[in-house]
Write an enzyme that holds these catalytic residues in place. Structure first.
Site, PDB file in Angstrom:
ATOM      1  N   GLU A 165      -2.798   8.780 -28.653  1.00 27.05           N
ATOM      2  CA  GLU A 165      -1.973   9.999 -28.765  1.00 27.05           C
ATOM      3  C   GLU A 165      -1.063  10.027 -29.992  1.00 27.05           C
ATOM      4  O   GLU A 165       0.112  10.368 -29.893  1.00 27.05           O
ATOM      5  CB  GLU A 165      -1.152  10.171 -27.478  1.00 27.05           C
ATOM      6  CG  GLU A 165      -2.040  10.285 -26.249  1.00 27.05           C
ATOM      7  CD  GLU A 165      -1.262  10.361 -24.924  1.00 27.05           C
ATOM      8  OE1 GLU A 165      -0.027  10.436 -24.954  1.00 27.05           O
ATOM      9  OE2 GLU A 165      -1.909  10.345 -23.869  1.00 27.05           O
ATOM     10  N   ASN A 208      -7.769   7.341 -29.095  1.00 28.90           N
ATOM     11  CA  ASN A 208      -7.784   8.098 -27.847  1.00 28.90           C
ATOM     12  C   ASN A 208      -6.713   9.187 -27.859  1.00 28.90           C
ATOM     13  O   ASN A 208      -5.565   8.934 -28.249  1.00 28.90           O
ATOM     14  CB  ASN A 208      -7.495   7.107 -26.700  1.00 28.90           C
ATOM     15  CG  ASN A 208      -7.740   7.667 -25.314  1.00 28.90           C
ATOM     16  OD1 ASN A 208      -8.812   8.206 -25.031  1.00 28.90           O
ATOM     17  ND2 ASN A 208      -6.752   7.546 -24.429  1.00 28.90           N
ATOM     18  N   HIS A 245      -8.073  15.949 -19.834  1.00 25.96           N
ATOM     19  CA  HIS A 245      -7.201  16.440 -18.756  1.00 25.96           C
ATOM     20  C   HIS A 245      -7.271  17.969 -18.819  1.00 25.96           C
ATOM     21  O   HIS A 245      -6.609  18.588 -19.645  1.00 25.96           O
ATOM     22  CB  HIS A 245      -5.758  15.975 -18.976  1.00 25.96           C
ATOM     23  CG  HIS A 245      -5.583  14.488 -18.875  1.00 25.96           C
ATOM     24  ND1 HIS A 245      -5.795  13.801 -17.697  1.00 25.96           N
ATOM     25  CD2 HIS A 245      -5.211  13.565 -19.786  1.00 25.96           C
ATOM     26  CE1 HIS A 245      -5.563  12.505 -17.902  1.00 25.96           C
ATOM     27  NE2 HIS A 245      -5.213  12.337 -19.154  1.00 25.96           N
ATOM     28  N   GLU A 273     -10.210  10.013 -19.563  1.00 31.43           N
ATOM     29  CA  GLU A 273      -9.189  10.198 -18.514  1.00 31.43           C
ATOM     30  C   GLU A 273      -9.436  11.488 -17.741  1.00 31.43           C
ATOM     31  O   GLU A 273      -8.502  12.230 -17.409  1.00 31.43           O
ATOM     32  CB  GLU A 273      -7.782  10.226 -19.141  1.00 31.43           C
ATOM     33  CG  GLU A 273      -7.456   8.993 -19.963  1.00 31.43           C
ATOM     34  CD  GLU A 273      -6.034   8.992 -20.534  1.00 31.43           C
ATOM     35  OE1 GLU A 273      -5.211   9.835 -20.130  1.00 31.43           O
ATOM     36  OE2 GLU A 273      -5.756   8.139 -21.396  1.00 31.43           O
ATOM     37  N   ASP A 275      -9.723  14.546 -15.504  1.00 30.62           N
ATOM     38  CA  ASP A 275      -9.279  15.190 -14.262  1.00 30.62           C
ATOM     39  C   ASP A 275      -9.169  16.685 -14.534  1.00 30.62           C
ATOM     40  O   ASP A 275      -8.928  17.090 -15.665  1.00 30.62           O
ATOM     41  CB  ASP A 275      -7.979  14.591 -13.685  1.00 30.62           C
ATOM     42  CG  ASP A 275      -6.843  14.478 -14.683  1.00 30.62           C
ATOM     43  OD1 ASP A 275      -6.836  15.202 -15.694  1.00 30.62           O
ATOM     44  OD2 ASP A 275      -5.929  13.665 -14.440  1.00 30.62           O
TER      45      ASP A 275
HETATM   46  O1  G2I Z   1       0.064  11.044 -18.458  1.00 32.85           O
HETATM   47  C1  G2I Z   1      -1.287  10.950 -18.133  1.00 32.85           C
HETATM   48  C2  G2I Z   1      -2.036  10.011 -19.062  1.00 32.85           C
HETATM   49  C3  G2I Z   1      -2.079  10.606 -20.466  1.00 32.85           C
HETATM   50  N1  G2I Z   1      -2.824   9.748 -21.346  1.00 32.85           N
HETATM   51  C4  G2I Z   1      -2.410   8.361 -21.395  1.00 32.85           C
HETATM   52  C5  G2I Z   1      -2.317   7.758 -20.009  1.00 32.85           C
HETATM   53  O2  G2I Z   1      -1.832   6.439 -20.062  1.00 32.85           O
HETATM   54  C6  G2I Z   1      -1.458   8.595 -19.115  1.00 32.85           C
HETATM   55  O3  G2I Z   1      -1.414   7.942 -17.825  1.00 32.85           O
HETATM   56  C7  G2I Z   1      -0.240   8.095 -17.102  1.00 32.85           C
HETATM   57  C8  G2I Z   1      -0.374   7.352 -15.792  1.00 32.85           C
HETATM   58  O4  G2I Z   1      -1.415   7.935 -15.051  1.00 32.85           O
HETATM   59  C9  G2I Z   1       0.919   7.464 -14.986  1.00 32.85           C
HETATM   60  O5  G2I Z   1       0.857   6.620 -13.842  1.00 32.85           O
HETATM   61  O6  G2I Z   1       0.842   7.590 -17.830  1.00 32.85           O
HETATM   62  C10 G2I Z   1       2.072   7.838 -17.162  1.00 32.85           C
HETATM   63  C11 G2I Z   1       3.205   7.439 -18.055  1.00 32.85           C
HETATM   64  O7  G2I Z   1       3.165   8.080 -19.283  1.00 32.85           O
HETATM   65  C12 G2I Z   1       2.100   7.080 -15.846  1.00 32.85           C
HETATM   66  O8  G2I Z   1       3.269   7.386 -15.129  1.00 32.85           O
HETATM   67  C13 G2I Z   1       4.174   6.359 -14.968  1.00 32.85           C
HETATM   68  C14 G2I Z   1       5.441   6.949 -14.403  1.00 32.85           C
HETATM   69  O9  G2I Z   1       5.922   7.942 -15.310  1.00 32.85           O
HETATM   70  C15 G2I Z   1       6.471   5.907 -14.236  1.00 32.85           C
HETATM   71  O10 G2I Z   1       7.610   6.438 -13.633  1.00 32.85           O
HETATM   72  C16 G2I Z   1       5.904   4.738 -13.445  1.00 32.85           C
HETATM   73  O11 G2I Z   1       6.817   3.676 -13.419  1.00 32.85           O
HETATM   74  O12 G2I Z   1       3.709   5.342 -14.123  1.00 32.85           O
HETATM   75  C17 G2I Z   1       4.586   4.275 -14.066  1.00 32.85           C
HETATM   76  C18 G2I Z   1       3.954   3.121 -13.301  1.00 32.85           C
HETATM   77  O13 G2I Z   1       3.613   3.516 -11.993  1.00 32.85           O
END
Ligand code: G2I
Length: 352
Positions: A165, A208, A245, A273, A275
């Protein structure tokens, strides 16, 4: 030989049985695809040499419904958060791999492939990195992070999201502001890829991003120009990850064109990714079909298993419902990969 002729004198009763079957299973008589063959996403994808993966969260590995689906359906795994910088190097030079190892070891023990996500990203970046202002220090820190994390999983990861990103949303087509770009300049991406190649020469190195699926978007064009430049100058890059996404409308009409155009530069493309809001079956099928139509589209990863596991769970965007049941989008996905409706297999012809 015709089934009814083979059965001879039992013809009348067989006819009755068939008639009853047709009555209770509408769709069978016309051969309508009301079911898919007893297959799985991973096995189906493997038939064309592709993988079908999912994001996995270490915190859910104790949930039997979750792991049951994971091990039945998927042949590639991406750690949803556990390989990110805040998880692996929370303070400078102090590396923690417990949860990432848990995911990697579990996948390896089951013969599932691993995607690496992600080495250099402005988000989920510990504060100590974000506050570095000296270029030599930041370059050293970035290279050390890439090398240490890649070494940990050397030879075990098929594709790494080396940089995630880095491009800006909107119409600029330029890189976004981040500590890496602001302190090191736009050359930080090239630096990261060169370091990554030295660390694990066997891994495919990916750039990515999201919102690079629509060919005419400025962001897509910006990433395309970067990849073209890298390939022309011999900077090591092997793949582009398109996160996918999507909103409920699914992929843009140009999605397959975008995949083909990146591939024509000499890189693989991967859907990393996936969805889709409300998971419309047609939107999933269109996405999967675009990948299947592009030989260098080597695999698809969905960003979670059940709707309740999703980062956008309010939109129910995945292939399994909260109880772990297959949703209509599941069958659409399997069918788009070449899964054949069971109604066309192993059942007697209805008309003699
Ligand atoms: O945001 C969706 C995705 C966009 N592209 C990069 C990916 O790495 C990203 O994944 C998401 C995860 O699915 C989430 O699970 O990235 C988020 C963070 O930018 C993730 O969320 C975070 C929460 O914001 C936190 O509060 C939490 O501590 O997940 C963390 C671990 O559970």
């Amino acid at each position: 030989m015709n089934l009814l002729k083979r059965l001879g004198c039992r013809r009348a009763s067989v006819l009755g049985l068939l008639a009853a079957t047709v009555l209770v299973t509408p769709g069978t008589a016309t051969g309508a695809p009301d079911a898919v063959q007893a297959s799985t996403l991973g096995a189906q994808a493997a038939q064309s040499g592709r993988y079908f993966g999912t994001a996995v969260s270490a915190g859910r590995l104790g949930d039997g419904t979750y792991t049951g689906i994971l091990d039945r359906e998927f042949n590639s795994v991406t750690a949803e958060n556990e390989m990110k910088w805040d998880a692996t190097e929370p303070s400078r030079g102090s590396f923690t791999f417990g949860r990432a190892d848990q995911i990697a070891n579990r996948a390896q023990a089951r013969g599932q492939r691993l995607r690496g996500h992600t080495l250099v990203w402005h988000s989920q970046l510990p504060g100590w990195v974000g506050s570095i202002r000296d270029a030599n220090t930041l370059r050293g820190v970035m290279n050390n992070h890439i090398t240490t994390v890649m070494n940990r999983y050397k030879g075990r990861i098929h594709s790494w999201d080396v940089v995630n990103e880095a491009f800006a949303d909107g119409g600029s087509g330029q890189m976004r502001s981040s500590v890496f770009r602001d302190v090191l300049g736009t050359g930080f991406i090239e630096q990261a890829f060169r370091t990554a190649r030295s660390a694990d020469p066997a891994a495919k190195l990916c750039y990515n991003d999201y919102n690079i699926e629509n060919w005419s978007d400025a962001k897509t064009q910006g990433v395309y120009r970067m990849v073209r430049d890298f390939k022309s100058r011999g900077v090591p890059i092997d793949c582009v990850g398109l996160q996918a996404h999507f909103g409920a409308g699914g992929p843009p009409g140009s999605f397959q064109t975008t995949l083909s155009n990146f591939a024509a530069l000499g890189v693989d493309v991967q859907i990393t990714e996936l969805d889709i809001a409300q998971a419309p079956p047609t939107a999933y099928a269109n996405t999967v079909r675009a990948c299947m139509n592009v030989p260098r589209c080597t695999g698809i990863t969905v960003w979670g298993i059940r709707d309740s596991d999703s980062w956008r769970s309010g939109e129910n965007p995945l292939l399994f419902d909260r109880s772990g049941n297959k949703k209509p989008a599941y069958n659409a996905t399997l069918t788009a990969m070449g899964g054949t409706p069971t109604a066309a297999h192993g059942k007697p012809a209805v008309t003699p």
